[in-house]
Design an enzyme around this catalytic site. Structure first.
Site, short mmCIF file in Angstrom:
data_model
loop_
_atom_site.label_atom_id
_atom_site.label_comp_id
_atom_site.label_asym_id
_atom_site.label_seq_id
_atom_site.Cartn_x
_atom_site.Cartn_y
_atom_site.Cartn_z
N GLY A 1 56.17 -15.43 91.56
CA GLY A 1 54.75 -15.11 91.53
C GLY A 1 54.38 -14.19 92.66
O GLY A 1 55.21 -13.43 93.15
N GLU B 1 41.87 -0.42 71.31
CA GLU B 1 42.30 -1.81 71.18
C GLU B 1 41.66 -2.53 70.00
O GLU B 1 41.72 -3.75 69.92
CB GLU B 1 42.01 -2.57 72.46
CG GLU B 1 40.54 -2.63 72.82
CD GLU B 1 40.27 -3.58 73.99
OE1 GLU B 1 40.78 -4.72 73.95
OE2 GLU B 1 39.56 -3.18 74.91
N LYS C 1 37.16 -0.18 84.31
CA LYS C 1 37.03 -1.54 84.81
C LYS C 1 38.39 -2.21 84.89
O LYS C 1 38.64 -3.19 84.21
CB LYS C 1 36.08 -2.35 83.94
CG LYS C 1 36.33 -2.18 82.45
CD LYS C 1 35.52 -3.14 81.63
CE LYS C 1 35.78 -2.92 80.16
NZ LYS C 1 35.09 -3.81 79.27
N CYS D 1 28.75 14.47 71.76
CA CYS D 1 28.29 13.56 72.81
C CYS D 1 27.63 14.36 73.93
O CYS D 1 28.12 15.42 74.30
CB CYS D 1 29.48 12.79 73.37
SG CYS D 1 29.15 11.97 74.95
N CYS E 1 26.41 3.85 75.31
CA CYS E 1 27.42 3.34 74.38
C CYS E 1 27.31 1.82 74.26
O CYS E 1 27.47 1.25 73.18
CB CYS E 1 28.82 3.68 74.83
SG CYS E 1 28.99 5.32 75.51
N CYS F 1 23.70 5.31 70.32
CA CYS F 1 24.11 6.71 70.51
C CYS F 1 23.40 7.59 69.49
O CYS F 1 23.60 7.45 68.29
CB CYS F 1 25.62 6.84 70.33
SG CYS F 1 26.19 8.54 70.41
#
Lengths: 469, 1438
Positions: free
Chosen positions: B245, B896, B942, B1107, B1113, B1118
Site C-alpha cells: 500500500g 465513459e 477534477k 460551442c 454544461c 447549452c
C-alpha cells in the site's frame, strides 16, 4: 448565475414607445416602460455566459458587467444590480436611452439578445426614483486641480472619474448648458434635457465646477495640474456644392440645437421645418433625429437621402455575429414618418448633387442623383439619373470630420488627417499634463464610446497626478 | 534531489506496491517447510511484482524469518567461533558498499561502535549468494552482503531487551554511515532481500535452500515499484514490517514525528532515547518511515499489535458500534494522527507475527488456518494450494482489523479480542474526562462586529476578494451548503503569469491520487472519514497517563466567531492562549514583518503559551496583513525548526480565506482551525440583503459545512480520510513560486519553474491594500477567473471572445487565412502559457521543402478528440466527432458513458472506448468494438474525484447506452474499485487485453509532479499507451476549486513522463499522448518536441461545432445543442464533421510548415527533441528543466508488452473440466463459443471477467478479488471446495466482485469480501454474506444476500434491488440510508427472488438456499428489500 432556463421561457420584449400619433404632438420622452415583473423576466433571459460577448470588445465599450447585474435584477436585487452597473457605467440614464446597444447584438442569443439597454435604464431610473442615487462626495481631496474642456459624454465621464479620485475638477464649456451633443445634439424626445440636467446637478453636488459660456484659454489652462481635452469632433462634413450658404440649408446639428433651444426657452425655433419640404442628407441617427424633429415642427414633407444601398434585412455572409449587424433598421423618426405618410422617408443610393436657390439665395429645390457602387467599392453618380426635388429646408447630416479648426488653433493642437487629436502611441497623453479624449481623439463616434474614452483618459491622468504607473 | 540528467525526475515521489504473505507455525515448531512455503507464496504472486523493461531485474523481493540457528552454528563451528545458544547472539544483515577497502573500514567502524556499546562482535560472515543469476541492473548495484554476529551481554535479558540495545546500536551506526544499509539487526529476526525477481530470491541466497534453515515464522513480500532504478534497500521486509500500500500523509507524519521528539520522554529507554533520534529517517520510502515509527514505539515498550493500532487506527469515529476500545483510540488520537493510506502490513518481532489493515480496507489480506495450526496470510487466497485440503478456516482481515499470532503461547488473537485486551490496560474512558469538547465550553456572547457595507467592501478589497468570490463561491455555499459546480475546465494563465495579482493560494495545486493509491469517496463512505481536530499540547506519547489527552477536541476545523471566542477565553491550567497579530505597518517590509511575527511567537512559546491565535483583524489604511497562508506555513516550519510544533497549536483568525482550496491549504500547512471572519461577515450581509434566504446563523452553518466537506473532499482525493492526518501533510505542489521561498516557508513542497518571490507576494498584497484604502471602492472587482470578464483588471483566458469567433469563422468558411489570424491571436495576444514561452530553434536547422514533409493526412492520424461521454454531450455532437475522426483516420473517444451498439462497426463508432470508474456501458461487445481501450485514471478538471449524473439527465437513450435505468442518477466513484494500487492496474490491463486481444490498452493520467514515475509504473504494468492530460482540461461538471486548483499544465507532466520513461528504458514500450487546451500548430509542435507522439483535442472541436464556452454544461442548458439532452436545444446544433476535420487539417498544416523549417520529414523524428526548443527572451518562468532533456525515443511496436495470452488455460482448454491456481487470472475471459466449464482449485483474480452470454463457469474452490468484473451475460457459480473442511462463515470469494457488471448471473455459495456488486447495473447475484460496502453505487440488477452484511451497505445505491435475509434484524445498523430504504419484499418480486434461489441451489447446491426453498413462504418475511426511492418510482412506471 442567471436563470438557467430563462432564455427558453421568455421572449425578448423591448420597452414600447408611445404611439406615433400621440408622440408626434410633443417633444416628450418617447419611451414607456415595462411592468416590473416583465422587467425581471427580461433580465432572467440572460444566460450568464462563460464568455459574455456582450461585455467584450464586440459588445459594450464600457465592459459593463451585464451578466452580473442582469442576474441580480432577475432576482429582484435592484440596488445591488445598480451598484454593479455603476461600477463601469457612469451615466446609465444616457446610455440607457441613446445607446445603439452593441451588447445586445453581441449577445449569445443573437437576434433575440437580452434587452440590456432597457434593463440598464430601468435600474438607473429606479435608483433615482428610490433615492439610491445620491451625491458621492469624495472623502479626501488630493489638492490637484484638473480642467476638463468640453462637457459632452467624454468630458463628463472624465470629470466624474477624476472627481471621485479626489481631484478638484472644473469643466469648461463654451455653450450655455453643459452636456455637449447630449444637450443640444440629441432631441429631447430621445434624451429629455431634464435627465441631462439631473446628472449635472448631481455632479455639481459631488464637487465638480462647471464654467459655462467659456472658451478654453491656454493661459487659463496652465493653472491646472492636468487638462483633459474633450472638445468633440464638431466639424460637419460639407456637401461641397455651390449655394451651401443659401438660406434654408443647414447642418443637422445646428438645426437640432435650435429645436432644443426653443423647447427649453419656450420661444420659436430659429430654424423651423414648419410647413416646409424637408430634405435630410444622411441616413444615420442624426438624420433620423432630423426627420423626427421636422415632423414635430409640422413639416409638409420629409425625405431622407442615403448614399448607400438599402441594407439587407438579415446579416450578410461577411457580417457574422457578433459583429454589429449592417442590416436595415427603421428608427423612431422613420416609423413616425411612415405612420404619417404611409411610406418610408428614406431614399437609398441617392444624394444631393445641386442646390437650387431663388433670387434671395433661398433654397427652393435640390437636384438629386442616383449612386452606384463601383467595383472598387466607391459610390459614384449615375449620369442621367438627376432629378429635381422641391425642398425649402435642406438638412445636412453627413457626419463630422474632426475637431474644429479654431479649437485646434487656440489650443495649439495637431490633428491627424482625419481631424483627430490622437497621440501616436495610442494613449491619451498629449505630453506634459494634457490629455485628449472622446470624439476629439477618436473621431465621431457613439456616446458610449466617448464615455469609455473619457474614463480611459481619466485613468491615465489620475496615474499621472498621483504618480501611480 | 534533482538528477541533472533527468531534471524532472523526483526520487521522493516513487511509489510501490506489491504482494505479501506469511506463514506462522502456531505450534512454535521451527521448520524449513515454513520457509519453503513462504517462498512459494511470493513466487506465485509474480503477477503482483514488477520488473524492469527487460524483465530480468525485479523490483524487489524479500523474506523475514527467525534466526536459522543451526545454519549459523555450523558456520561458526567451521570458523572456530562461539555463537552460544539461540537468544545469546544477534545477527545483522548488512548491505555494504561494494569495495574491499570500504567494507573493511565500515566493518571496523561498526565494531568500534558496538564495542563502545558493550556489544562485542563475534564475527562476520559473507553471505553465500549467486550474483550471476541476477539481471544486469540488479548486478550493477548489488551491495556486498555480510552478516555480523554480536554477543548478548550477560547483564541484558534475551529477547526484547537485547534487541533494544541492538536497535540503539543500529541507529548510532546509521547516523555515522549512510552508504551502508542494515536490513535487520536482531536476535530474533533476520531479513534476506534484494532487487530481484520473485523467482530469484530462493536461488540467489544459498541459505534459503538449506534444509537447516528453519523458522517458526516467515514473512514475504514482492515489490512493484513505479520505477526501475536500482534500490536494494527499498525491497521489503523492513526491520519490523512489510507493507502493501501507500501512506498518503507521510510528509505530515514525518514532520510531526520529528516535532514530537522534543516532548517525548521514554520511561523504557531513558536518555538513550535521544541517541536514537531522529525517529524517522529522511529520504526513506513511506514504508520505511512507517517501519521507523513502528520500531520506535515497539522499542519503547509498546506491545507489538498496539503499535499497529496506533499507527493505523480503525475508523472509530464513524463506527455505528459503541465498542469498548473507542476511548483507547480517542486517547491515542489526541496525541498522534493516523498514518493514512492503503495498507496491509505484516509485522513481527520474531516472537509474534501481527497483521493490520487500513481504516478503509483498501488492500486484500486473506487468512487461512490449517488443521496443524499453521496460519497462512496472503494477498491472495489459495496461493498455497497444496495446503487446501488441510485448511479448516478461511477468512479475511477487514478495515481497521489487527491480528496477532503469538509463537510462545500458540494463541491466535483476533481484532476484537486484542482491542478489548488493550482497552482494559488503562482506564481510558476515565482519562477521556480530561478531553475537552468545544461544545462543553461555556457559550460566549459575541456581537458580530458587523461593519457597515462600505467598510466591509474595503476589507474585502484589501484581502483581494472578487465579485466572483462573493457571488459564485460564497453565495452558493451559504445557500446550498456545498461547493459550486462549474464546467469547461480552466483556461486562465498560471498564477505566476497572471496580471490579476492573485492570492498566494493560487500558486498551489492540490495533489491527488492516481493509480498508486485510491482516492476515497468521502461522501458515500463518510463513516470512514473523520473531521475531528485536536488542539493543545500533544503530550508524551511514550508515557501513558490522563494528562496526555488534555486537549480540546473540535468536530470541524472551521470556527465561528463565537467558537473562537470560547477558545480565546478558555480558562484551564493546561491551556495558555495568546493572540498574535499578523498586521504590520505599511512602512515595514513583509520580510521584516515575518521576523517580528516569529519573535512574537517565540516569546509566547517561551512563556508557555500552547495555543496561538494568529489574527489579521484590524487591517486599516496604515496596516497590512501578512498573507495568512504564508504566516501559517512559515510559522509551522519555524516551530518544527525550534521543535515546538507539537507543543503549540495554531489557530487562524483571518479575513483572507474564503474558498475550499484556501481552507485546505491552511489546514494542510499547519493551521488546526480557521475562523474566516470576513467571509462570515459577507455571508451575513448576503442574508441581510435577501440574496440568501436564510437566517445568518443558518447560512454561516451551511457555509462552514461546505468548507469542511470541501476540505475533506480535497483530502480524500489523495486517499486521506481524516482531517487530523491531512493536517500539515502538505499535499500540495507549488508552481511558479520561487524555489528559495518554497524551501524556506513551505519546506518539502515540490515546486516547479521558479517564479514569484516574496517581493512579488508583497507587491500583490500592497496592490490590494492600496486599491482598498487609496482609491474609492464602489464594488468588488470583476476579475473573471472562471467565467470570463473583460475590462480593467480582468483575467485573460485562452478562449477569449475574439479567439472563439476567429476559430469558428475559420472552420465554418474553410479559411486558412482566418485560421492563421486565430492562431496568431492565441500565440501573441492570448494569456501566457508555458508553451507560449517556448519557441523553435530554427537557426539550428536546415529548412527542407514543404513537399518533403509528411502529409497532413498522415499527421492527423495521430490526432484524437477528447473523452466526452454521450450523456454529458448530445448524440449529435458525439456522433459528429466520431464521424469526423473516422473520416480522418484519427480516433474519437467514447468517453465513459458507453456507446449504442448500433454504432459499432459503422462510421459512427468511436475507435477509443473508455473504461472509467463508473464502468457505464462497459460490456464485452463494447470492448470488442474498440481499437483502443482507455482506462481513465483521472480527468484534468477534477483528478481524484468521481462524478454524479443526476437522474433527470438520464434519458431513455442515455440509460440504454449506459446499461442503466432511465431517471436513476448515476454515480462514478472516485476510485476504480479494482485499482487501489499499481499491481491492480496491471490486472485490469490484463483483463481488458483478454477481453479484446486486438485492442491497444492505454491509460489516462493527469499531469502532476511525479506523474513520470506513475507513467513508468503504468508502462511496466503492460499498457500500450499513456495519455498525460493537462490539469486545465474541460468537463461537464466539476467543483470549482478542483477545476482551478488541481492538476498541472500538460507541458510539465509530459516532459516529466518522457524523461522518466526514458530513464527507465520504458519509453519505446508505449505511445505517449497529451491533451489540455491544445489550440494551434505551435502548441502541438511543443508537445511533440517535449515527447508526445499523439495529441488530443476536446475544447477546440467543441468550439468548431458551435460551442461558445457558455460553461453551463452541468445545467444541461447549452444553447448550442452540444452539452444538453433537451430536444429543443439539440435541434439548435449546427456542427458538421467537416468543421472538426478542417480544424485538424489546419493544425496539421501549421505543423508541417514548422517541421519543414526544422528540417524534419516525419513526426517520429521529432518526438522528444526538446533541444529544438528554446525559451523566449521574455519568458517569465524558468523552463530549463522541461527542455533540458532531449531524446528522440518513441513507441516501437516490437517493444510492446507481451501478455503471453497464448499460454492461458482458457485458450488451451480441451475439456470442460480444469484445475486452476491463483496464476490463472481472468479465467474464462478468452473462452470462445458457447461453453460450460467446471473448474476446481482456486480462481485467480478477475475470475470470469467480462464473461459474455452463453458462457457458464462453475468453480469448486475459493476465488480472489474482482470476480465477475464487467460480467456481460455469462453465468458464474462458485461453491466451496469439495476436498476440505468448510465452515459457513468462511470467505469464499475476494473483494470487489461484479464491479460494473451489466448482465448475467453470479451465484456464490459462501461469503464474499468487501464491495460485493459494486456499481452493478444489471447482473443478478446470490451470495451468502458480504463484507463492508456491499452493493455500493449499484444502479440495477438484483442481489440476494443470504447471510450477514458488513457496514455501509447500499451506499450510493440508486437502482436495482438487494434482498437481504435479515434473520437477526441487524440490517438497519449496517445500512447507509443515504439513497435507499428497507421495505418488505414486494409480492411482485417474491417470484423473482424464488426463481433466483432455485437457480442458485441448482448451480451451487447451496444448503442455505435449499433450506429456504423447502419452506419459502415462511422464510419470505425474513427477507428485506433494499431499494432506492428513484428505483421504486421507476418500477411503478413500468
Amino acid at each position: 448565475m442567471g436563470k438557467a432556463t430563462g432564455f427558453l421561457e421568455t421572449a425578448r420584449m423591448e420597452n414600447p414607445l408611445r404611439a406615433e400619433d400621440v408622440r408626434l404632438k410633443d417633444f416628450s420622452d418617447l419611451h414607456l416602460s415595462l411592468p416590473v415583473r416583465e422587467r425581471h423576466s427580461q433580465a432572467s433571459r440572460c444566460m450568464d455566459c462563460g464568455v459574455p460577448f456582450c461585455q467584450s470588445d464586440f459588445g459594450c465599450p464600457l465592459h459593463n458587467l451585464i451578466p452580473e447585474w442582469n442576474d441580480l435584477l432577475w432576482q429582484g436585487q435592484e440596488k445591488e444590480a445598480l451598484s454593479r452597473l455603476l461600477l463601469t457605467a457612469p451615466f446609465p440614464e444616457f446610455t440607457g436611452r441613446v445607446c445603439p446597444a452593441l451588447c445586445e447584438k453581441a449577445c449569445n442569443l443573437a437576434d433575440e439578445g437580452v434587452t440590456n439597454r432597457d434593463n440598464e435604464l430601468y435600474l438607473i431610473e429606479t435608483g433615482f426614483a428610490r433615492g439610491w442615487v445620491v451625491p458621492r462626495v469624495p472623502s479626501r481631496r488630493t489638492g490637484k486641480q484638473v480642467a476638463v474642456v468640453g462637457s459632452g459624454p467624454a468630458g463628463l465621464a472624465a470629470a466624474d472619474l477624476l472627481n471621485q479620485r479626489g481631484h478638484s475638477v472644473t469643466v469648461i464649456e463654451r455653450a450655455d448648458r453643459p452636456g455637449g451633443l447630449m444637450m443640444y445634439g440629441i432631441p429631447n424626445m430621445k434624451l429629455p434635457k431634464e435627465i441631462v440636467e439631473r446628472r449635472i446637478r448631481l455632479m455639481e453636488a459631488e464637487g465638480i465646477s462647471f464654467l459655462l459660456n467659456t472658451e478654453a484659454d491656454p493661459d487659463q489652462l496652465r493653472a491646472f495640474d492636468a487638462v483633459i481635452l474633450c472638445c468633440g469632433s464638431r466639424r460637419p462634413r460639407s456637401l461641397n456644392l455651390p449655394h451651401m450658404d443659401a438660406e434654408g440649408v443647414h447642418y443637422a446639428v445646428d438645426y437640432l440645437t435650435c429645436a432644443t433651444r426653443s423647447l427649453l426657452s419656450g420661444s420659436d425655433p430659429v430654424i423651423s421645418a414648419s410647413g416646409r419640404h424637408v430634405v435630410v442628407v444622411g441616413g444615420g441617427d442624426t438624420g433620423n433625429d432630423c426627420v423626427a424633429t421636422a415632423l414635430r415642427q409640422g413639416a409638409s414633407s420629409v425625405t431622407q437621402l442615403e448614399m448607400m444601398p438599402r441594407p439587407l434585412t438579415a446579416r450578410a455572409p461577411g457580417n457574422p455575429w457578433p459583429e454589429w449587424p449592417r442590416t436595415l433598421r427603421t428608427d423612431y423618426g422613420q416609423l413616425e414618418a411612415i405612420s404619417v405618410t404611409g411610406s418610408d422617408p428614406r431614399v437609398y443610393e441617392t444624394t444631393v448633387s445641386g442646390i437650387q436657390v431663388d433670387e434671395h439665395n433661398r433654397i427652393h429645390s435640390v437636384e438629386t442623383v442616383r449612386l452606384k457602387r463601383t467595383p472598387e467599392g466607391r459610390m459614384e453618380p449615375v449620369s442621367g439619373s438627376e432629378r429635381i426635388l422641391p425642398s425649402d429646408l435642406l438638412l445636412i447630416a453627413a457626419g463630422f470630420i474632426g475637431c474644429e479648426e479654431q479649437t485646434l488653433r487656440t489650443l495649439s493642437l495637431k490633428a491627424d488627417a482625419r481631424g483627430r487629436v490622437l497621440p501616436a502611441d495610442g494613449t491619451h497623453a498629449l505630453g506634459g499634463s494634457w490629455f485628449s479624449a472622446g470624439d476629439l481623439r477618436t473621431g465621431q463616434s457613439l456616446v458610449v464610446r466617448a464615455i469609455a474614452d473619457g474614463r480611459a483618459a481619466a485613468h491615465e491622468a489620475d496615474a499621472f497626478l498621483t504618480d501611480r504607473h | 534531489m534533482v538528477d541533472r540528467q533527468y531534471p524532472l525526475y523526483h526520487q521522493e515521489l516513487e511509489h510501490e506496491s506489491c504482494g505479501v504473505g506469511a506463514i506462522v507455525d502456531l505450534t512454535g515448531k521451527a521448520t524449513h517447510r515454513t520457509v519453503d512455503q513462504a517462498l512459494s507464496i511470493v513466487e506465485r504472486l509474480a503477477h503482483r511484482a514488477g520488473s524492469d523493461a527487460l524483465g530480468t531485474t525485479g523490483d524487489g523481493v524479500g523474506i523475514m524469518t527467525n534466526l536459522p540457528h543451526a545454519l549459523f552454528l555450523s558456520w561458526a563451528t567451521e570458523e572456530g567461533l562461539v555463537l552460544g545458544n539461540p537468544g545469546e547472539y544477534g545477527v545483522g544483515m548488512f548491505f555494504l558498499p561494494e569495495d574491499e577497502v570500504g567494507v573493511r573500514n565500515i566493518c571496523r567502524i561498526f565494531e568500534q561502535l558496538a564495542g563502545a556499546e558493550q556489544l562485542p562482535v563475534i564475527g562476520w560472515r559473507d553471505v553465500p549468494c549467486h550474483p550471476a543469476l541476477l539481471g544486469a541492473g540488479a548486478r550493477r548495484t548489488m551491495p556486498r552482503i555480510r552478516q555480523c554476529f554480536i554477543r548478548r551481554p550477560s547483564d541484558t535479558p534475551a529477547g526484547e531487551a537485547f534487541d533494544r540495545r541492538l536497535y540503539l546500536l543500529r541507529r548510532i551506526f546509521e547516523k555515522q554511515d549512510t552508504d551502508t544499509y542494515i536490513c535487520s539487526l536482531s536476535s530474533r529476526t533476520i531479513v534476506y532481500k534484494g532487487m530481484m525477481l520473485v523467482t530469484q530470491l530462493r536461488a540467489f541466497y544459498d541459505d534459503l535452500q538449506d534444509v537447516r534453515y528453519v523458522s517458526r515464522m516467515a514473512m514475504v513480500h514482492s515489490r512493484f515499484s513505479t520505477n526501475t532504478f536500482p534500490s536494494w534497500s527499498k525491497a521489503h521486509p523492513q526491520r519490523m514490517l512489510l507493507h502493501n500500500g501507500e501512506i498518503n500523509t507521510i510528509r505530515g507524519n514525518h514532520d510531526r514525528m520529528k516535532a514530537r521528539e522534543e516532548t517525548m520522554r521514554s520511561p523504557v529507554m531513558g536518555e538513550d532515547m535521544r541517541r536514537v533520534l531522529p525517529v524517522v529517517q529522511e529520504g526513506g520510502s513511506d514504508s520505511q518511515m512507517l517501519d521507523n515509527a513502528m520500531e520506535f514505539l515497539y522499542m519503547n515498550g509498546f506491545p507489538l499489535p498496539l503499535t499497529g493500532m496506533i499507527l493505523l487506527p480503525e475508523p472509530w469515529q464513524g463506527s455505528p458500534e459503541k465498542t469498548p476500545w473507542r476511548d483507547l483510540y480517542r486517547y491515542y488520537a489526541s496525541m498522534m494522527e493516523p498514518w493514512d493510506g492503503p495498507a496491509a502490513i505484516l509485522y513481527s518481532d520474531g516472537d509474534r507475527v501481527c497483521a493490520s489493515l487500513d481504516r478503509n480496507g483498501l488492500r486484500p489480506l486473506r487468512c487461512a488456518m490449517t488443521d496443524d495450526r499453521r496460519l497462512i496470510l496472503s494477498s491472495e487466497a489459495g496461493v498455497l494450494f497444496e495446503e487446501n485440503a488441510h485448511i479448516i478456516r478461511r477468512w479475511k482481515l477487514k478495515s481497521g482489523d489487527v491480528l496477532e499470532a503469538d509463537l510462545h503461547s500458540g494463541e491466535l488473537l483476533e481484532s476484537r479480542a486484542l482491542k478489548t485486551r488493550f482497552a482494559k490496560a488503562h482506564p481510558y474512558t476515565q482519562w477521556m474526562q480530561h478531553l475537552i469538547r468545544l461544545d462543553d465550553l461555556p457559550r460566549e456572547t459575541v456581537t458580530p462586529a458587523s461593519p457597515d457595507d462600505d467598510v466591509r467592501l474595503q476589507l474585502c478589497r484589501a484581502f483581494g476578494y472578487t465579485w466572483e468570490d462573493l457571488h459564485h463561491v460564497l453565495l452558493p455555499m451559504a445557500r446550498n451548503g456545498s461547493e459550486p459546480i462549474v464546467s469547461m475546465g480552466a483556461d486562465e494563465p498560471l498564477a505566476a503569469l497572471s496580471r490579476t495579482h492573485p492570492p498566494l493560494s493560487d500558486y498551489f495545486k492540490q495533489r491527488f491520487a492516481q493509480v498508486t493509491n485510491p482516492p476515497i469517496d468521502a461522501l458515500r463512505e463518510e463513516m470512514k472519514t473523520d473531521c475531528s481536530i485536536y488542539i493543545g499540547d500533544d503530550g508524551n506519547l511514550l508515557s501513558d497517563g490522563p494528562d496526555n489527552c488534555t486537549v480540546l477536541e473540535l468536530t470541524s476545523p472551521v470556527l465561528t466567531e463565537e467558537e473562537l471566542a470560547r477558545i480565546r477565553n478558555l480558562r484551564h491550567s493546561a491551556f495558555q492562549v495568546r493572540t498574535i497579530s499578523l498586521l504590520y505597518g505599511k512602512e515595514k517590509s513583509l520580510a521584516q514583518a515575518l521576523s517580528t511575527f516569529f519573535s512574537a511567537c517565540d516569546a509566547a512559546c517561551r512563556e508557555g503559551v500552547n495555543i496561538l491565535i494568529l489574527s489579521d483583524r484590524g487591517v486599516d489604511p496604515s496596516h497590512l496583513a501578512i498573507p495568512s497562508l504564508l504566516a501559517v506555513s512559515a510559522l509551522e516550519q519555524h516551530l518544527i525548526h525550534i521543535k515546538k510544533r507539537t507543543a503549540v497549536s495554531v489557530i487562524l483568525e483571518s479575513g483572507e480565506p474564503r474558498d475550499v482550496h484556501q481552507l485546505a491549504l491552511l489546514i494542510g500547512y499547519g493551521a488546526r482551525a480557521v475562523n474566516p471572519y470576513l467571509a462570515h461577515d459577507c455571508v451575513r450581509s448576503l442574508c441581510a440583503k435577501g440574496e440568501v434566504e436564510k437566517s445568518a446563523s443558518d447560512a454561516i452553518r451551511a457555509y462552514n459545512a461546505a468548507l469542511t466537506a470541501g476540505v475533506l473532499k480535497i483530502a480524500s482525493k489523495m486517499g486521506v480520510s481524516t482531517l487530523q492526518a491531512y493536517q500539515s501533510a502538505q499535499l500540495f505542489e507549488a508552481i511558479g513560486l520561487d524555489g528559495k521561498m518554497v524551501e524556506r516557508y513551505f519546506t518539502n513542497t515540490p515546486y516547479s519553474l521558479g517564479g514569484t518571490d516574496l517581493n512579488r507576494v508583497e507587491a500583490d498584497s500592497r496592490f490590494h491594500h492600496e486599491a482598498a484604502f487609496c482609491l474609492p471602492v464602489t464594488g468588488l472587482p470583476a476579475v473573471g477567473v472562471h467565467k470570463l470578464r473583460t475590462g480593467e483588471g480582468a483575467q485573460e483566458h485562452l478562449y477569449a471572445p475574439e479567439t472563439i469567433h476567429l476559430l469558428q469563422q475559420a472552420v465554418w468558411n474553410d479559411s486558412r487565412d482566418l485560421f492563421e489570424r486565430y492562431a496568431d491571436r492565441v500565440e501573441h495576444e492570448g494569456p501566457r502559457t508555458i508553451r507560449s514561452m517556448l519557441d523553435f530553434r530554427f537557426e539550428a536547422c536546415h529548412e527542407i521543402p514543404l513537399e518533403e514533409v509528411e502529409s497532413e493526412a498522415s499527421i492527423v492520424t495521430r490526432f484524437r478528440t477528447g473523452a466526452m461521454s454521450y450523456g454529458s454531450i448530445s448524440q449529435e455532437a458525439h456522433e459528429c466527432m466520431a464521424m469526423a475522426m473516422n473520416h480522418l483516420g484519427g480516433r474519437s473517444n467514447s468517453g465513459e458513458g458507453g456507446e449504442l451498439p448500433s454504432r459499432y462497426r459503422t462510421d459512427l463508432n468511436s475507435a477509443i472506448k473508455q473504461v472509467a470508474s463508473g464502468r457505464f456501458g462497459v460490456t464485452r461487445e463494447y470492448l470488442l468494438s474498440a481499437q483502443e481501450i482507455q482506462i481513465k485514471m483521472a480527468q484534468g478538471a477534477k483528478p481524484g474525484e468521481g462524478g454524479h449524473l443526476p437522474g433527470a439527465k438520464v434519458t431513455e437513450s442515455v440509460a440504454k447506452t449506459r446499461c442503466s435505468t432511465p431517471g436513476i442518477s448515476l454515480i462514478s466513484p472516485p476510485p476504480h474499485h479494482d485499482i487501489y494500487s499499481i499491481e491492480d492496474l496491471a490486472e485490469l490491463i490484463y483483463d481488458l487485453q483478454c477481453a479484446n486481444d486486438q485492442a491497444k490498452i492505454t491509460v489516462k493520467l493527469v499531469s502532476s509532479t511525479g506523474v513520470g514515475t506513475i507513467a513508468s509504473g503504468v508502462a511496466k504494468a503492460g499498457a500500450g499507451g499513456i495519455l498525460i492530460s493537462g490539469g486545465e482540461g474541460g468537463t461537464g461538471a466539476a467543483p470549482m476549486s478542483s477545476v482551478h486548483h488541481a492538476g498541472l499544465p500538460w507541458e510539465i507532466g509530459l516532459a516529466e513522463a518522457h524523461q522518466v520513461l526514458c530513464r527507465n528504458r520504458l519509453r519505446q514500450k508505449v505511445t505517449l499522448e497529451t491533451d489540455g487546451k491544445l489550440m494551434t500548430g505551435h502548441d502541438v509542435m511543443v508537445a511533440l518536441l517535449l515527447g508526445a507522439e499523439q495529441f488530443g483535442f476536446a475544447t477546440a472541436p467543441l468550439i468548431t461545432m458551435g460551442c461558445r464556452m457558455m460553461r453551463v454544461c452541468h445545467l444541461g442548458t447549452c444553447p448550442f445543442g452540444i452539452a444538453t439532452q433537451n430536444p429543443e436545444l439539440r435541434a439548435r446544433f449546427r456542427g458538421k464533421p467537416e468543421y472538426v476535420e478542417r480544424f485538424m487539417l489546419f493544425i496539421a498544416g501549421q505543423m508541417r510548415r514548422i517541421m519543414a523549417r526544422l528540417g524534419a520529414r516525419t513526426v517520429d523524428e521529432l518526438v522528444g527533441r526538446s533541444d529544438l526548443l528554446r525559451m523566449k527572451q521574455d519568458a517569465a518562468l524558468d523552463l530549463s528543466d522541461l527542455i533540458g532533456f532531449s531524446r528522440n525515443t518513441h513507441f516501437q511496436p516490437d517493444a510492446r508488452h507481451d501478455f503471453h495470452l497464448a499460454e492461458r488455460t482458457d485458450i488451451r482448454l480441451f475439456q470442460d473440466h480444469v484445475h486452476l491456481t491463483t496464476t490463472d487470472r481472468a479465467f474464462g475471459t478468452m473462452l470462445r463459443g458457447s461453453r460450460s466449464v467446471q473448474a476446481q482449485g482456486c480462481g485467480g483474480q478477475s475470475f470470469g471477467a467480462f464473461l459474455p452470454e452463453g458462457q457458464q463457469i462453475t468453480l469448486y474452490g475459493v476465488a480472489n478479488d474482482y470476480l465477475g468484473k464487467g460480467l456481460s451475460g455469462g453465468t458464474i457459480a462458485v461453491c466451496p471446495p469439495v476436498d476440505s473442511v468448510w465452515r459457513e462463515e468462511d470467505t469464499l470469494i475476494g473483494n470487489v466482485a461484479l464491479y460494473g457488471a451489466t448482465s448475467g448471473y453470479a451465484l456464490i455459495a459462501g461469503m464474499a469480501g468487501e464491495r460485493f456488486a459494486v456499481r452493478n447495473s444489471g447482473a443478478w447475484a446470490v451470495v451468502e454474506g458480504v463484507g463492508d460496502h456491499g452493493c455500493e453505487y449499484m444502479t440495477g440488477g438484483r442481489v440476494c444476500v443470504l447471510g450477514p452484511v458488513g457496514d455501509n451497505f447500499a451506499a450510493g445505491m440508486s437502482g436495482g434491488i438487494a434482498w437481504v435475509l435479515d434473520e437477526h434484524s441487524t440490517l438497519r445498523s449496517h445500512l447507509n440510508a443515504g439513497h435507499v430504504q428497507i421495505v418488505p419484499v414486494a409480492p411482485a418480486q417474491a417470484g423473482e427472488l424464488r426463481r433466483l434461489l432455485i437457480m442458485h441451489e441448482k448451480a451451487t447446491g447451496s444448503r442455505k438456499a435449499r433450506e429456504i426453498l423447502t419452506n419459502f413462504e415462511t422464510w419470505l418475511p425474513c427477507f428485506r428489500a433494499v431499494i432506492s426511492e428513484e428505483y421504486m418510482t421507476f418500477l411503478k412506471g413500468v
